[in-house]
Design a protein around this motif. Structure first.
Motif, PDB file in Angstrom:
ATOM      1  N   LYS A 171       0.837  -1.206   0.000  1.00 42.69           N
ATOM      2  CA  LYS A 171       0.000   0.000   0.000  1.00 42.69           C
ATOM      3  C   LYS A 171       0.873   1.258   0.000  1.00 42.69           C
ATOM      4  N   VAL A 172       1.897   1.233   0.816  1.00 41.81           N
ATOM      5  CA  VAL A 172       2.833   2.368   0.898  1.00 41.81           C
ATOM      6  C   VAL A 172       3.557   2.554  -0.435  1.00 41.81           C
ATOM      7  N   ILE A 173       4.003   1.449  -1.010  1.00 45.70           N
ATOM      8  CA  ILE A 173       4.738   1.497  -2.286  1.00 45.70           C
ATOM      9  C   ILE A 173       3.854   2.061  -3.401  1.00 45.70           C
ATOM     10  N   VAL A 174       2.623   1.581  -3.466  1.00 46.29           N
ATOM     11  CA  VAL A 174       1.695   2.039  -4.510  1.00 46.29           C
ATOM     12  C   VAL A 174       1.406   3.525  -4.346  1.00 46.29           C
ATOM     13  N   LYS A 175       1.103   3.927  -3.120  1.00 48.53           N
ATOM     14  CA  LYS A 175       0.772   5.330  -2.856  1.00 48.53           C
ATOM     15  C   LYS A 175       1.951   6.245  -3.194  1.00 48.53           C
ATOM     16  N   ARG A 176       3.148   5.823  -2.813  1.00 45.29           N
ATOM     17  CA  ARG A 176       4.349   6.614  -3.080  1.00 45.29           C
ATOM     18  C   ARG A 176       4.584   6.743  -4.593  1.00 45.29           C
ATOM     19  N   THR A 177       4.388   5.648  -5.302  1.00 46.82           N
ATOM     20  CA  THR A 177       4.597   5.657  -6.757  1.00 46.82           C
ATOM     21  C   THR A 177       3.582   6.566  -7.445  1.00 46.82           C
ATOM     22  N   GLN A 188      -5.686   9.574  -4.919  1.00 47.35           N
ATOM     23  CA  GLN A 188      -4.628   8.594  -4.640  1.00 47.35           C
ATOM     24  C   GLN A 188      -5.086   7.440  -3.749  1.00 47.35           C
ATOM     25  N   MET A 189      -5.886   7.758  -2.743  1.00 42.00           N
ATOM     26  CA  MET A 189      -6.328   6.708  -1.821  1.00 42.00           C
ATOM     27  C   MET A 189      -7.199   5.677  -2.545  1.00 42.00           C
ATOM     28  N   LEU A 190      -8.161   6.180  -3.325  1.00 46.94           N
ATOM     29  CA  LEU A 190      -9.051   5.288  -4.074  1.00 46.94           C
ATOM     30  C   LEU A 190      -8.256   4.472  -5.096  1.00 46.94           C
ATOM     31  N   ALA A 191      -7.340   5.131  -5.785  1.00 45.66           N
ATOM     32  CA  ALA A 191      -6.527   4.442  -6.795  1.00 45.66           C
ATOM     33  C   ALA A 191      -5.662   3.359  -6.151  1.00 45.66           C
ATOM     34  N   THR A 192      -5.133   3.659  -4.966  1.00 44.30           N
ATOM     35  CA  THR A 192      -4.307   2.675  -4.253  1.00 44.30           C
ATOM     36  C   THR A 192      -5.124   1.424  -3.942  1.00 44.30           C
ATOM     37  N   GLU A 193      -6.336   1.633  -3.438  1.00 42.06           N
ATOM     38  CA  GLU A 193      -7.214   0.498  -3.119  1.00 42.06           C
ATOM     39  C   GLU A 193      -7.552  -0.304  -4.377  1.00 42.06           C
ATOM     40  N   THR A 194      -7.828   0.409  -5.457  1.00 40.65           N
ATOM     41  CA  THR A 194      -8.189  -0.262  -6.717  1.00 40.65           C
ATOM     42  C   THR A 194      -7.012  -1.059  -7.264  1.00 40.65           C
ATOM     43  N   VAL A 195      -5.831  -0.470  -7.196  1.00 39.18           N
ATOM     44  CA  VAL A 195      -4.620  -1.165  -7.668  1.00 39.18           C
ATOM     45  C   VAL A 195      -4.388  -2.436  -6.853  1.00 39.18           C
ATOM     46  N   LEU A 196      -4.570  -2.354  -5.547  1.00 34.04           N
ATOM     47  CA  LEU A 196      -4.351  -3.533  -4.694  1.00 34.04           C
ATOM     48  C   LEU A 196      -5.421  -4.607  -4.935  1.00 34.04           C
ATOM     49  N   LYS A 197      -6.635  -4.171  -5.228  1.00 38.12           N
ATOM     50  CA  LYS A 197      -7.693  -5.145  -5.572  1.00 38.12           C
ATOM     51  C   LYS A 197      -7.354  -5.829  -6.894  1.00 38.12           C
TER      52      LYS A 197
END
Length: 209
Positions: A171-177, A188-197
């Protein structure tokens, strides 16, 4: 007999009922869609298309979260309009044929963009909001998708989806990127969740490295 069986929702193979040999992946070819469009029994044609599209979309849920969700919503909305008598069977068939063509086109997109289907899954995850598409050029989003896929793949261990520590790290890596690439802060928060899903869908592929 066929119509009655379909109306009463007996378990029959709609392909046999329609006299169509069960097709392969090329079912969404223009020729096939045209064949279905001109079938005499419109309710049979509708059932055939509904089943085919449903199967096609479900097979995509294992690879592309956003795309499969969008397509399923399109399919369900069309069928709902038929059930609510807003559209006739013939009109719904037109809509379903359009969805079939959309799927056909979508399947070409990853290759056209120079992405693997897994990278494209990440692309659709981050390109799924207007502000991101407005702020960032398509090529920038494409590049971000490739980087995200690589970073997640590098840091995803076996069973990572059930290991909270690994999920937190990802989650940290995705958000930072996302931040590094200038992704809209409010998304960013929504995109991070979507990317992890999206990553969870292809967890097995990610941990095979």
């Amino acid at each position: 007999m066929i119509d009655k069986a379909l109306v009463t929702e007996k378990v029959i193979d709609v392909f046999d009922a329609a006299g169509i040999k069960k097709p392969d992946i090329s079912i969404l070819s223009d020729e096939f869609l045209l064949e279905v469009k001109h079938m005499e029994h419109k309710n049979v044609a509708l059932e055939v298309l509904k089943k085919l599209l449903n199967d096609e979309i479900r097979s995509r849920t294992k690879k592309n979260l956003i795309q499969s969700k969008t397509l399923m919503e399109m399919l369900e909305n069309s069928i709902k309009k038929y059930h609510n008598k807003i559209l006739t069977a013939a009109e719904v068939i037109e809509e379903l044929i359009h969805i079939g063509k959309e799927i056909h086109q979508m399947d070409k997109t990853p290759q056209e963009m120079g992405l693997s289907e897994y990278e494209y899954g990440f692309y659709t995850a981050i390109a799924n909001n207007d502000s991101a598409r407005e702020v960032m050029a398509k090529e920038k989003l494409r590049e971000l998708a490739v980087v995200l896929f690589q970073k997640v793949k590098e840091n995803a261990s076996i069973d990572w989806t059930i290991k909270e520590s690994v999920k937190a790290k990802l989650k940290v890596i995705v958000k930072r990127t996302l931040r590094q690439y200038g992704y809209p802060p409010d998304m960013q928060m929504l995109a991070t969740e979507t990317v992890l899903k999206q990553a969870a869908l292809i967890a097995e592929e990610l941990s095979n490295h």
